[in-house]
Design a protein around this motif. Structure first.
Motif, PDB file in Angstrom:
ATOM      1  N   THR A 213     -70.949  29.416 -35.606  1.00 44.87           N
ATOM      2  CA  THR A 213     -70.638  30.724 -36.204  1.00 44.87           C
ATOM      3  C   THR A 213     -69.397  30.679 -37.087  1.00 44.87           C
ATOM      4  OG1 THR A 213     -69.514  31.188 -34.118  1.00 44.87           O
ATOM      5  CG2 THR A 213     -71.716  32.149 -34.405  1.00 44.87           C
ATOM      6  N   ALA A 214     -68.535  29.689 -36.875  1.00 48.64           N
ATOM      7  CA  ALA A 214     -67.307  29.602 -37.671  1.00 48.64           C
ATOM      8  C   ALA A 214     -67.629  29.107 -39.090  1.00 48.64           C
ATOM      9  CB  ALA A 214     -66.320  28.655 -37.010  1.00 48.64           C
ATOM     10  N   THR A 215     -66.791  29.482 -40.020  1.00 46.39           N
ATOM     11  CA  THR A 215     -67.033  29.055 -41.402  1.00 46.39           C
ATOM     12  C   THR A 215     -65.844  28.308 -42.001  1.00 46.39           C
ATOM     13  OG1 THR A 215     -66.303  31.264 -42.058  1.00 46.39           O
ATOM     14  CG2 THR A 215     -68.690  30.860 -42.002  1.00 46.39           C
ATOM     15  N   GLY A 216     -64.669  28.443 -41.371  1.00 44.05           N
ATOM     16  CA  GLY A 216     -63.495  27.787 -41.945  1.00 44.05           C
ATOM     17  C   GLY A 216     -62.941  28.596 -43.105  1.00 44.05           C
ATOM     18  N   PRO A 217     -62.132  28.044 -44.000  1.00 43.09           N
ATOM     19  CA  PRO A 217     -61.671  26.651 -43.924  1.00 43.09           C
ATOM     20  C   PRO A 217     -60.668  26.432 -42.787  1.00 43.09           C
ATOM     21  CG  PRO A 217     -60.579  27.802 -45.735  1.00 43.09           C
ATOM     22  CD  PRO A 217     -61.571  28.759 -45.156  1.00 43.09           C
ATOM     23  N   PHE A 218     -60.687  25.215 -42.265  1.00 43.43           N
ATOM     24  CA  PHE A 218     -59.771  24.817 -41.189  1.00 43.43           C
ATOM     25  C   PHE A 218     -58.846  23.697 -41.667  1.00 43.43           C
ATOM     26  CE2 PHE A 218     -63.489  26.294 -38.593  1.00 43.43           C
ATOM     27  CZ  PHE A 218     -62.828  27.324 -37.937  1.00 43.43           C
ATOM     28  N   ASN A 219     -57.593  23.805 -41.271  1.00 49.13           N
ATOM     29  CA  ASN A 219     -56.657  22.701 -41.522  1.00 49.13           C
ATOM     30  C   ASN A 219     -56.805  21.662 -40.425  1.00 49.13           C
ATOM     31  OD1 ASN A 219     -55.501  23.937 -43.772  1.00 49.13           O
ATOM     32  ND2 ASN A 219     -54.007  25.048 -42.522  1.00 49.13           N
ATOM     33  N   ILE A 220     -57.011  20.421 -40.813  1.00 49.12           N
ATOM     34  CA  ILE A 220     -57.080  19.345 -39.810  1.00 49.12           C
ATOM     35  C   ILE A 220     -56.158  18.200 -40.219  1.00 49.12           C
ATOM     36  CG2 ILE A 220     -59.462  19.878 -39.143  1.00 49.12           C
ATOM     37  CD1 ILE A 220     -60.269  17.280 -40.701  1.00 49.12           C
ATOM     38  N   GLU A 221     -55.834  17.361 -39.252  1.00 47.77           N
ATOM     39  CA  GLU A 221     -55.108  16.113 -39.515  1.00 47.77           C
ATOM     40  C   GLU A 221     -55.871  14.976 -38.849  1.00 47.77           C
ATOM     41  OE1 GLU A 221     -52.797  15.737 -41.665  1.00 47.77           O
ATOM     42  OE2 GLU A 221     -52.452  17.877 -42.046  1.00 47.77           O
ATOM     43  N   LEU A 222     -55.724  13.789 -39.414  1.00 44.92           N
ATOM     44  CA  LEU A 222     -56.504  12.627 -38.987  1.00 44.92           C
ATOM     45  C   LEU A 222     -55.608  11.536 -38.411  1.00 44.92           C
ATOM     46  CD1 LEU A 222     -58.585  12.303 -42.289  1.00 44.92           C
ATOM     47  CD2 LEU A 222     -59.223  13.603 -40.237  1.00 44.92           C
TER      48      LEU A 222
ATOM     49  N   ASN B  58     -66.457  19.748 -49.392  1.00 44.53           N
ATOM     50  CA  ASN B  58     -66.866  21.117 -49.767  1.00 44.53           C
ATOM     51  C   ASN B  58     -65.837  22.177 -49.367  1.00 44.53           C
ATOM     52  OD1 ASN B  58     -67.234  21.936 -47.086  1.00 44.53           O
ATOM     53  ND2 ASN B  58     -69.460  21.674 -47.136  1.00 44.53           N
ATOM     54  N   GLY B  59     -64.687  21.717 -48.875  1.00 42.02           N
ATOM     55  CA  GLY B  59     -63.582  22.655 -48.641  1.00 42.02           C
ATOM     56  C   GLY B  59     -63.582  23.325 -47.284  1.00 42.02           C
ATOM     57  N   THR B  60     -64.582  23.037 -46.447  1.00 40.42           N
ATOM     58  CA  THR B  60     -64.604  23.638 -45.109  1.00 40.42           C
ATOM     59  C   THR B  60     -63.452  23.102 -44.265  1.00 40.42           C
ATOM     60  OG1 THR B  60     -67.007  23.716 -45.257  1.00 40.42           O
ATOM     61  CG2 THR B  60     -66.058  24.048 -43.082  1.00 40.42           C
ATOM     62  N   LEU B  61     -63.159  21.813 -44.430  1.00 39.04           N
ATOM     63  CA  LEU B  61     -62.040  21.179 -43.740  1.00 39.04           C
ATOM     64  C   LEU B  61     -60.993  20.770 -44.779  1.00 39.04           C
ATOM     65  CD1 LEU B  61     -64.000  18.821 -41.285  1.00 39.04           C
ATOM     66  CD2 LEU B  61     -62.986  21.062 -40.752  1.00 39.04           C
ATOM     67  N   VAL B  62     -59.734  21.030 -44.458  1.00 40.70           N
ATOM     68  CA  VAL B  62     -58.641  20.684 -45.374  1.00 40.70           C
ATOM     69  C   VAL B  62     -57.660  19.779 -44.639  1.00 40.70           C
ATOM     70  CG1 VAL B  62     -56.766  21.615 -46.790  1.00 40.70           C
ATOM     71  CG2 VAL B  62     -58.883  22.947 -46.476  1.00 40.70           C
ATOM     72  N   VAL B  63     -57.495  18.563 -45.127  1.00 43.97           N
ATOM     73  CA  VAL B  63     -56.459  17.691 -44.552  1.00 43.97           C
ATOM     74  C   VAL B  63     -55.185  18.033 -45.326  1.00 43.97           C
ATOM     75  CG1 VAL B  63     -55.757  15.330 -44.019  1.00 43.97           C
ATOM     76  CG2 VAL B  63     -58.194  15.933 -44.068  1.00 43.97           C
ATOM     77  N   LYS B  64     -54.427  18.974 -44.752  1.00 44.90           N
ATOM     78  CA  LYS B  64     -53.360  19.616 -45.533  1.00 44.90           C
ATOM     79  C   LYS B  64     -52.267  18.623 -45.925  1.00 44.90           C
ATOM     80  CE  LYS B  64     -50.965  24.004 -45.843  1.00 44.90           C
ATOM     81  NZ  LYS B  64     -49.536  23.961 -45.522  1.00 44.90           N
ATOM     82  N   SER B  65     -52.037  17.603 -45.091  1.00 45.55           N
ATOM     83  CA  SER B  65     -51.013  16.604 -45.439  1.00 45.55           C
ATOM     84  C   SER B  65     -51.468  15.705 -46.574  1.00 45.55           C
ATOM     85  CB  SER B  65     -50.722  15.720 -44.225  1.00 45.55           C
ATOM     86  OG  SER B  65     -51.865  14.930 -43.930  1.00 45.55           O
ATOM     87  N   GLY B  66     -52.758  15.691 -46.836  1.00 46.82           N
ATOM     88  CA  GLY B  66     -53.295  14.780 -47.847  1.00 46.82           C
ATOM     89  C   GLY B  66     -53.440  13.352 -47.337  1.00 46.82           C
TER      90      GLY B  66
ATOM     91  N   THR C 255     -43.582  19.052 -39.456  1.00 39.23           N
ATOM     92  CA  THR C 255     -42.379  19.365 -40.243  1.00 39.23           C
ATOM     93  C   THR C 255     -42.674  19.341 -41.742  1.00 39.23           C
ATOM     94  OG1 THR C 255     -41.173  18.190 -38.528  1.00 39.23           O
ATOM     95  CG2 THR C 255     -39.941  18.750 -40.501  1.00 39.23           C
ATOM     96  N   SER C 256     -43.410  18.319 -42.159  1.00 36.70           N
ATOM     97  CA  SER C 256     -43.602  18.151 -43.609  1.00 36.70           C
ATOM     98  C   SER C 256     -44.637  19.113 -44.180  1.00 36.70           C
ATOM     99  CB  SER C 256     -44.030  16.716 -43.915  1.00 36.70           C
ATOM    100  OG  SER C 256     -45.300  16.461 -43.311  1.00 36.70           O
ATOM    101  N   THR C 257     -45.606  19.517 -43.362  1.00 35.01           N
ATOM    102  CA  THR C 257     -46.785  20.174 -43.927  1.00 35.01           C
ATOM    103  C   THR C 257     -47.025  21.586 -43.399  1.00 35.01           C
ATOM    104  OG1 THR C 257     -47.744  17.969 -44.059  1.00 35.01           O
ATOM    105  CG2 THR C 257     -49.254  19.803 -44.358  1.00 35.01           C
ATOM    106  N   TYR C 258     -46.514  21.862 -42.208  1.00 33.23           N
ATOM    107  CA  TYR C 258     -46.867  23.153 -41.586  1.00 33.23           C
ATOM    108  C   TYR C 258     -45.633  24.025 -41.319  1.00 33.23           C
ATOM    109  CZ  TYR C 258     -51.400  20.954 -41.179  1.00 33.23           C
ATOM    110  OH  TYR C 258     -52.593  20.337 -41.477  1.00 33.23           O
ATOM    111  N   ASN C 259     -44.600  23.827 -42.127  1.00 34.12           N
ATOM    112  CA  ASN C 259     -43.407  24.659 -41.943  1.00 34.12           C
ATOM    113  C   ASN C 259     -43.425  25.872 -42.867  1.00 34.12           C
ATOM    114  OD1 ASN C 259     -42.996  23.454 -44.319  1.00 34.12           O
ATOM    115  ND2 ASN C 259     -40.994  22.535 -43.837  1.00 34.12           N
ATOM    116  N   ASP C 260     -44.606  26.179 -43.432  1.00 36.74           N
ATOM    117  CA  ASP C 260     -44.737  27.312 -44.345  1.00 36.74           C
ATOM    118  C   ASP C 260     -45.514  28.458 -43.704  1.00 36.74           C
ATOM    119  OD1 ASP C 260     -47.196  26.176 -44.099  1.00 36.74           O
ATOM    120  OD2 ASP C 260     -47.538  25.874 -46.261  1.00 36.74           O
TER     121      ASP C 260
END
Ligand code: GAL
Length: 382
Positions: free
Chosen positions: A170-179, A206-214, A240-245
């Motif tokens: 049922t979820a659609t995202g987008p979700f931030n994930i890290e690997l 397709n943008g459903t998952l976002v690796v925010k740190s790159g 600290t680097s990616t999720y302090n916003d």
């Protein structure tokens, strides 16, 4: 340890082995054909005792070999490459007839294996493939690419993007994930990561998952020696680097329970949790090995899932392979294509894996006797 046969005295073993082999070289599967397990010593080299899975592996292999009548020389190497090399050299000098090795650094044992081959000692690579050597005779492991696929899929399920039957959630995202990935000197790390990315990449694209740190390369995601503390530090750095916003991380691909615990500690320290259902929910964190501390975290709703690999079955396959060599036969492979170690494709026996969420603990881990209900409750082995 050393339960069934009280003695592992090296001198006695050596004398037996030399007698059995008529003094031709130091042991050797030359003994092959005799099929007399009582006269054979099997060297079992395990990477570390800091992870309970390797302790269980060592004990299972030892018990099952001893039940077949073999002498066993079991050594752990403290995750130190020179220690493992030296222990294997010593096993060869002391007359091991067959070696079963779970490598720390899969590329570091070519010299030892050359020595083994010169002494006609068959080498069974255990769980982790030994690379860059033609002297690996057989490989027993789990389907490591499937482990990765299962981890990627478990992340999607945890996030609600996919249902258990594979249909869209049922979820659609987008979700931030890290690997996160394992140790780059462990061949398995690449199979796990590639398997997981085969599931995740299309959803990243397709943008459903976002690796925010790159940080999407295995080199960026890797954790040397699979160390929990290193994983904790990398997660802290990412936060600290990616999720302090004000943004949040929703999911973390972790290839191993030890790393998952480090990641969870970093997340807890940053105010996430305590559980997946909390107001500021713990992100969906995957895992592997069904380590007891992590099974407890899954039961408590802190970690989302793990991949269960029944080490009893792996030990059994190692014993079957060793027995085949002892009788002068080749062990039966069920995969002769996947595991190219850089020099040759090593015939392999792959075991299946099982995904475990909280609802699966009873059926998969307790009913099968892998852990008791009390151990799960306590979060530690008896
Ligand atoms: C891998 C193994 C995993 C996990 C990891 C860390 O080689 O396949 O199950 O145990 O090492 O020990």
């Amino acid at each position: 340890m050393g339960r069934r046969l009280g003695f592992t005295a090296v001198g006695a073993t050596l004398a037996l082995t030399l007698a059995a082999c008529g003094g031709e070289g130091a042991g050797g599967s030359g003994g092959a054909g005799s099929g007399d397990s009582d006269d054979l010593t099997i060297g079992v080299s395990m990477p570390t005792q800091t992870s309970e899975r390797w302790i269980a592996d060592g004990e299972n292999v030892q018990e099952q070999l001893e039940a077949e009548g073999y002498e066993v020389d079991l050594q752990y190497a403290n995750d130190d490459i020179p220690t493992q090399s030296q222990q294997i050299d010593q096993m060869i000098t002391e007359g091991a007839d067959i070696l079963i090795i779970a490598a720390i650094d899969g590329t570091a044992l070519a010299g030892q294996l050359e020595n083994a081959a010169a002494n006609d000692i068959p080498v069974i690579s255990y769980d982790r493939l030994i690379r860059d050597s033609e002297n690996v005779d057989f490989y027993v492991t789990f389907d490591n690419f499937e482990v990765g696929v299962a981890q990627g899929t478990a992340l999607l399920r945890g996030l609600g993007l996919q249902n258990e039957d594979g249909s869209p959630g049922t979820a659609t995202g987008p979700f931030n994930i890290e690997l996160f990935a394992g140790s780059l000197d462990d061949n398995n790390a690449f199979f796990f990561f590639n398997g997981a990315m085969s599931v995740l990449q299309p959803l990243i694209d397709n943008g459903t998952l976002v690796v925010k740190s790159g940080q999407t390369d295995i080199e960026q995601a890797a954790i040397l020696r699979w160390q929990q503390e290193t994983a904790q530090r990398r997660m802290e750095d990412l936060l600290t680097s990616t999720y302090n916003d004000g943004s949040r991380v929703d999911g973390v691909l972790s290839p191993y329970d030890g790393l998952s615990r480090g990641i969870i500690t970093a997340l807890e320290n940053a105010g996430y949790g305590p559980t997946i259902d909390a107001a500021n929910p713990m992100p969906i964190v995957t895992g592997q090995d069904a380590e007891i501390a992590s099974v407890k975290l899954i039961q408590d709703g802190v970690q989302s899932s793990t991949i269960f690999k029944d080490t009893r079955l792996l030990a059994e396959q190692a014993v079957i392979a060793a027995s085949a060599f002892a009788e002068g036969d080749e062990p039966e492979a069920n995969d002769t294509e996947t595991y190219d170690n850089g020099v040759k494709v090593v015939p392999s026996y792959l075991l299946p894996v099982v995904t475990v969420f909280a609802d699966d603990i009873q059926a998969e881990l307790i009913d099968t006797g892998y852990w008791t209900a009390e151990e799960v409750e306590a979060g530690q082995a008896d």
